[in-house]
Design a protein around this motif. Structure first.
Motif, PDB file in Angstrom:
ATOM      1  N   PRO A  25       0.972  -1.371   0.312  1.00 50.21           N
ATOM      2  CA  PRO A  25       0.151   0.017  -0.292  1.00 50.21           C
ATOM      3  C   PRO A  25       0.767   1.491   0.117  1.00 50.21           C
ATOM      4  N   TRP A  26       2.221   1.600   0.564  1.00 55.52           N
ATOM      5  CA  TRP A  26       3.110   2.350   0.698  1.00 55.52           C
ATOM      6  C   TRP A  26       3.248   3.310  -0.768  1.00 55.52           C
ATOM      7  N   SER A  27       3.103   1.926  -1.280  1.00 53.56           N
ATOM      8  CA  SER A  27       4.644   1.876  -2.801  1.00 53.56           C
ATOM      9  C   SER A  27       4.354   3.437  -3.853  1.00 53.56           C
ATOM     10  N   ARG A  28       3.046   4.132  -3.301  1.00 52.13           N
ATOM     11  CA  ARG A  28       2.317   5.513  -3.988  1.00 52.13           C
ATOM     12  C   ARG A  28       2.579   6.689  -3.146  1.00 52.13           C
ATOM     13  N   MET A  29       3.334   5.864  -1.910  1.00 53.35           N
ATOM     14  CA  MET A  29       3.677   7.505  -0.947  1.00 53.35           C
ATOM     15  C   MET A  29       5.073   7.897  -0.709  1.00 53.35           C
ATOM     16  N   LYS A  30       5.416   5.862  -1.408  1.00 55.91           N
ATOM     17  CA  LYS A  30       7.605   6.327  -1.196  1.00 55.91           C
ATOM     18  C   LYS A  30       8.095   7.042  -2.035  1.00 55.91           C
ATOM     19  N   PHE A  31       7.911   7.932  -2.925  1.00 55.46           N
ATOM     20  CA  PHE A  31       8.041   8.606  -3.634  1.00 55.46           C
ATOM     21  C   PHE A  31       8.662   9.969  -3.221  1.00 55.46           C
ATOM     22  N   LEU A  32       8.032  10.050  -1.707  1.00 58.45           N
ATOM     23  CA  LEU A  32       7.943  11.662  -0.661  1.00 58.45           C
ATOM     24  C   LEU A  32       9.412  11.246   0.206  1.00 58.45           C
ATOM     25  N   GLU A  33      10.047  10.042   0.186  1.00 63.90           N
ATOM     26  CA  GLU A  33      10.865   9.615   1.378  1.00 63.90           C
ATOM     27  C   GLU A  33      12.061  10.513   0.528  1.00 63.90           C
ATOM     28  N   GLY A  34      13.127  11.287   2.049  1.00 62.67           N
ATOM     29  CA  GLY A  34      13.820  11.905   1.863  1.00 62.67           C
ATOM     30  C   GLY A  34      13.740  13.159   1.600  1.00 62.67           C
ATOM     31  N   LYS A  35      14.697  14.273   1.840  1.00 62.79           N
ATOM     32  CA  LYS A  35      14.795  15.499   1.883  1.00 62.79           C
ATOM     33  C   LYS A  35      14.473  16.536   1.071  1.00 62.79           C
ATOM     34  N   TRP A  36      13.992  17.480   1.233  1.00 65.80           N
ATOM     35  CA  TRP A  36      13.134  18.520   0.087  1.00 65.80           C
ATOM     36  C   TRP A  36      13.616  19.994   0.810  1.00 65.80           C
ATOM     37  N   GLU A  37      13.490  20.367  -0.537  1.00 64.28           N
ATOM     38  CA  GLU A  37      13.584  22.396  -0.101  1.00 64.28           C
ATOM     39  C   GLU A  37      13.233  22.709  -1.386  1.00 64.28           C
ATOM     40  N   GLY A  38      12.277  24.276  -2.046  1.00 66.07           N
ATOM     41  CA  GLY A  38      12.027  24.630  -1.953  1.00 66.07           C
ATOM     42  C   GLY A  38      10.993  26.148  -1.976  1.00 66.07           C
ATOM     43  N   GLU A  50      11.632  24.512   4.281  1.00 62.25           N
ATOM     44  CA  GLU A  50      12.376  22.467   3.996  1.00 62.25           C
ATOM     45  C   GLU A  50      11.757  21.155   4.888  1.00 62.25           C
ATOM     46  N   ARG A  51      11.960  20.328   4.167  1.00 62.96           N
ATOM     47  CA  ARG A  51      11.007  19.016   4.403  1.00 62.96           C
ATOM     48  C   ARG A  51      12.251  17.913   4.730  1.00 62.96           C
ATOM     49  N   GLU A  52      11.209  17.162   5.416  1.00 64.73           N
ATOM     50  CA  GLU A  52      12.150  15.980   5.157  1.00 64.73           C
ATOM     51  C   GLU A  52      10.677  14.377   5.396  1.00 64.73           C
ATOM     52  N   TYR A  53      10.738  13.646   4.857  1.00 60.99           N
ATOM     53  CA  TYR A  53       9.633  12.162   4.858  1.00 60.99           C
ATOM     54  C   TYR A  53      10.979  10.928   5.218  1.00 60.99           C
ATOM     55  N   ARG A  54      10.145  10.729   6.239  1.00 62.61           N
ATOM     56  CA  ARG A  54      11.330   9.768   6.432  1.00 62.61           C
ATOM     57  C   ARG A  54      10.679   8.488   6.961  1.00 62.61           C
ATOM     58  N   PHE A  55      10.339   6.942   7.213  1.00 61.89           N
ATOM     59  CA  PHE A  55       9.689   5.970   7.409  1.00 61.89           C
ATOM     60  C   PHE A  55      10.070   5.825   8.825  1.00 61.89           C
ATOM     61  N   VAL A  56       9.161   5.020  10.209  1.00 63.81           N
ATOM     62  CA  VAL A  56       9.540   5.625  11.017  1.00 63.81           C
ATOM     63  C   VAL A  56       8.670   4.266  11.905  1.00 63.81           C
ATOM     64  N   LEU A  57       9.247   3.711  12.877  1.00 67.45           N
ATOM     65  CA  LEU A  57       8.409   2.509  13.857  1.00 67.45           C
ATOM     66  C   LEU A  57       7.962   1.294  12.771  1.00 67.45           C
ATOM     67  N   GLY A  58       8.954   0.731  12.098  1.00 65.88           N
ATOM     68  CA  GLY A  58       9.922  -0.203  11.474  1.00 65.88           C
ATOM     69  C   GLY A  58       9.166  -0.107   9.875  1.00 65.88           C
ATOM     70  N   GLY A  59       8.768   0.971   9.119  1.00 67.32           N
ATOM     71  CA  GLY A  59       7.937   1.546   7.877  1.00 67.32           C
ATOM     72  C   GLY A  59       6.726   1.003   8.474  1.00 67.32           C
ATOM     73  N   LYS A  60       5.992   1.400   9.439  1.00 68.54           N
ATOM     74  CA  LYS A  60       4.644   1.902   9.537  1.00 68.54           C
ATOM     75  C   LYS A  60       3.858   3.041   9.340  1.00 68.54           C
ATOM     76  N   PHE A  61       4.437   3.583   9.787  1.00 67.79           N
ATOM     77  CA  PHE A  61       4.290   5.145   9.316  1.00 67.79           C
ATOM     78  C   PHE A  61       4.877   6.082   8.478  1.00 67.79           C
ATOM     79  N   LEU A  62       4.802   7.225   8.353  1.00 70.70           N
ATOM     80  CA  LEU A  62       5.632   7.861   7.138  1.00 70.70           C
ATOM     81  C   LEU A  62       5.661   8.966   7.813  1.00 70.70           C
ATOM     82  N   PHE A  63       6.956   9.254   8.622  1.00 69.00           N
ATOM     83  CA  PHE A  63       6.920  10.927   9.213  1.00 69.00           C
ATOM     84  C   PHE A  63       7.527  11.660   8.353  1.00 69.00           C
ATOM     85  N   VAL A  64       6.908  12.923   8.398  1.00 70.06           N
ATOM     86  CA  VAL A  64       7.675  14.457   7.836  1.00 70.06           C
ATOM     87  C   VAL A  64       7.555  15.412   9.388  1.00 70.06           C
TER      88      VAL A  64
END
Length: 176
Positions: A25-38, A50-64
């Motif tokens: 189910p996360w396949s469509r959200m994975k593009f967000l993972e990483g560091k961004w600026e704009g 400035e923004r960062e998205y990273r998977f946390v808690l065993g990959g169950k959540f995407l933190f921003v």
């Protein structure tokens, strides 16, 4: 005899290693993972983001974690720094993504993915609830992929009985 027949029916799939794989189910959200600026623009003025998205808690959540800095300007003479944290989760019961945002001003937004308006390059989230705002306000957040390393985020608000209006728009590029 029955057990022997059952054994012969079960052995071929086990030997072939054939197991039904569930779609991620996360396949469509994975593009967000990483560091961004704009940059951003909207009601509070022009900002750097400035923004960062990273998977946390065993990959169950995407933190921003996001920070928008507005220098003093005509629209916002004192300037400001807007910070927010968010957490995307996948609700298996609803088979949908939920986004919870926590803003420095004290607002807490709970969004759910609106699959009617979302597709492979656009994710549209609409609030189910907003804490610490007048009753019946709604918000909508849209992520539109422009490529692997760029996206636009549009944040819209609506008071009761009105149409959504853009509050801010951010254009983000992946940091290299």
């Amino acid at each position: 005899m029955f057990r022997l027949c059952l054994l012969f029916l079960l052995i071929p799939p086990l030997l072939n290693g054939q197991t039904a794989s569930k779609p991620d189910p996360w396949s469509r959200m994975k593009f967000l993972e990483g560091k961004w600026e704009g940059t951003g623009s909207g009601e509070p003025g022009v900002s750097t983001v400035e923004r960062e998205y990273r998977f946390v808690l065993g990959g169950k959540f995407l933190f921003v974690q996001s920070k928008s800095t507005y220098a003093p300007q005509e629209k916002n003479p004192r300037g400001e720094v807007h910070e927010e944290w968010g957490l995307f989760s996948f609700d298996r019961r609803r088979k949908s993504f939920v986004l919870r945002q926590f803003h420095v001003e004290g607002f807490v937004n709970q969004f759910v993915l609106d699959s009617t308006f979302s597709d492979s390059t656009t994710l549209v989230f609409v609030t189910e609830s907003i804490e610490n705002i007048a009753p019946d306000w709604k918000a909508r957040e849209t992520y539109r992929m422009l490529g692997e390393d760029e996206f636009i985020e549009i944040f819209e608000l609506t008071p009761p009985g009105k149409e959504f209006a853009v509050y801010s728009e951010n254009r983000l590029k992946r940091k290299q």
